[in-house]
Design a protein around this motif. Structure first.
Motif, PDB file in Angstrom:
ATOM      1  N   THR A  15       2.460   1.477  -3.435  1.00 19.88           N
ATOM      2  CA  THR A  15       1.499   1.898  -4.591  1.00 19.88           C
ATOM      3  C   THR A  15       1.212   3.365  -4.312  1.00 19.88           C
ATOM      4  O   THR A  15       1.155   4.047  -5.334  1.00 19.88           O
ATOM      5  N   THR A  16       1.051   3.850  -3.004  1.00 17.69           N
ATOM      6  CA  THR A  16       0.804   5.351  -2.860  1.00 17.69           C
ATOM      7  C   THR A  16       1.993   6.083  -3.545  1.00 17.69           C
ATOM      8  O   THR A  16       1.647   7.111  -4.084  1.00 17.69           O
ATOM      9  N   ALA A  57       1.834   6.079  -7.235  1.00 19.20           N
ATOM     10  CA  ALA A  57       0.590   7.083  -7.778  1.00 19.20           C
ATOM     11  C   ALA A  57       0.909   8.387  -7.392  1.00 19.20           C
ATOM     12  O   ALA A  57       0.635   9.054  -8.506  1.00 19.20           O
ATOM     13  N   VAL A  58       1.562   8.808  -6.427  1.00 20.48           N
ATOM     14  CA  VAL A  58       1.776  10.263  -6.414  1.00 20.48           C
ATOM     15  C   VAL A  58       3.020  10.723  -7.222  1.00 20.48           C
ATOM     16  O   VAL A  58       2.746  11.873  -7.837  1.00 20.48           O
ATOM     17  N   LEU A 116       0.808  -1.150   0.015  1.00 21.33           N
ATOM     18  CA  LEU A 116      -0.007  -0.035   0.087  1.00 21.33           C
ATOM     19  C   LEU A 116       0.777   1.113   0.047  1.00 21.33           C
ATOM     20  O   LEU A 116       0.645   2.230  -0.833  1.00 21.33           O
ATOM     21  N   VAL A 117       2.040   1.278   0.557  1.00 16.64           N
ATOM     22  CA  VAL A 117       2.776   2.487   0.790  1.00 16.64           C
ATOM     23  C   VAL A 117       3.462   2.772  -0.416  1.00 16.64           C
ATOM     24  O   VAL A 117       3.449   3.627  -0.891  1.00 16.64           O
TER      25      VAL A 117
END
Length: 87
Positions: free
Chosen positions: A39-40, A43-44, A36-37
């Motif tokens: 992927t975030t 994405a950013v 999750l980290v």
């Protein structure tokens, strides 16, 4: 006493015991959290690159528009001058 010593019932002790008893679940949860980290972050970063590209495209479009207007004016002036000279 029978040689065993009692350990304080602290949060760290309880967390350690939980992790020992649930290694697979805790490991899977850790992997999900890391994913999750990551992927975030991706994405950013991707959004910032996309925004930068959008800004560059808008700038180039404005340059092209101004150049087109300039050429149009130049051609119109030359056409008028040519028509005047032809008469």
């Amino acid at each position: 006493m029978d040689g065993r010593s009692a350990q304080d019932d602290t949060l760290g002790y309880r967390a350690g015991k939980f992790i020992q008893r649930n290694k697979i679940v805790v490991g899977a949860a850790a992997i999900v959290a890391v994913l999750l980290v990551v992927t975030t972050i991706v994405a950013v970063y991707s959004a910032s690159v996309t925004e930068r590209q959008r800004q560059l495209i808008a700038l180039e479009a404005e340059k092209s528009r101004r150049s087109s207007i300039s050429w149009s004016r130049c051609l119109m002036q030359r056409t008028r001058k040519f028509r005047k000279d032809a008469n």
